[in-house]
Design a protein around this motif. Structure first.
Motif: not given
Length: 215
Positions: A11-40
């Motif tokens: 999935l990561a390679i597919a994202f990179l191969a796609s051109g990373c349009s979102d990350s390049k536009t926003n100047k941020r790279l994706p985070h790879i791996g399982n994420h969790s969320t917490t509320e505060k």
């Protein structure tokens, strides 16, 4: 396990191969791996925090017979991979390509390199030292490490890199040639086939983006 690892980096390679349009536009790279969320609650409002996957702490013996740990890479961007010194297949190409990145960022203390030997039987610190010297590494910015099998192979799983002792494989070990890009909080931000010139080029581009993000 192997299918899960291939899927994660696929999935990561597919994202990179796609051109990373979102990350390049926003100047941020994706985070790879399982994420969790917490509320505060902040100022009476509910805020959702994302807890990104983090590589666990580690400790290994380096080419100078000195133990190094994850603390040595704190707040640094680093690129990690898995190899062995007498590898007859993908390692020479992978390491030469990583050397190009090292040479560009040599003496830049924001960037580090970490190569784990998966040959826990042969690749002693002195062997790793000789290998590093022959490769052209001249400072402590690039560390070559060894350790017990369970520790090396265990940390490989946490980087989503497949490694296996296999007598039928070239050199006796089967492994992937990913160059894994890690940020200063041990979050995985990219994965690149170290034998593929286009993906190595992408690594150069993404490393520059991550350095800009960390300013």
């Amino acid at each position: 396990m192997r299918n899960n690892l291939l899927c994660a980096f696929g999935l990561a390679i597919a994202f990179l191969a796609s051109g990373c349009s979102d990350s390049k536009t926003n100047k941020r790279l994706p985070h790879i791996g399982n994420h969790s969320t917490t509320e505060k609650v902040v100022d009476g409002k509910t805020v959702i925090d994302t807890n990104y996957y983090q590589v666990p702490e580690f400790r290994f013996l380096n080419q100078d017979s000195v133990y190094i740990s994850s603390a040595d890479f704190a707040d640094k961007i680093y690129i990690t991979n898995f190899f062995f010194t007498h590898c007859p297949s993908i390692c020479p190409t992978m390491q030469r390509n990583l050397l190009q990145v090292y040479e560009k960022y040599k003496d830049d203390n924001r960037v580090a390199f970490l190569s784990h030997s998966i040959d826990f039987k042969y690749d002693s610190p002195s062997v790793l030292k000789s290998y590093a010297d022959k490769l052209g590494v001249t400072n402590q910015q690039w560390q070559f490490v060894t350790g017990e099998k369970k520790d090396i192979y265990g940390i490989a799983d946490h980087y989503y890199v497949y490694t296996k002792e296999d007598e039928s494989a070239p050199g006796g070990y089967d492994h992937q040639g990913y160059l894994v890009l890690i940020d200063g909080q041990r979050h995985i931000r990219g994965a690149y086939d170290g034998t593929n010139d286009e993906q190595v080029k992408q690594l150069f581009e993404d490393l520059a983006i991550l350095l800009e993000e960390n300013k």
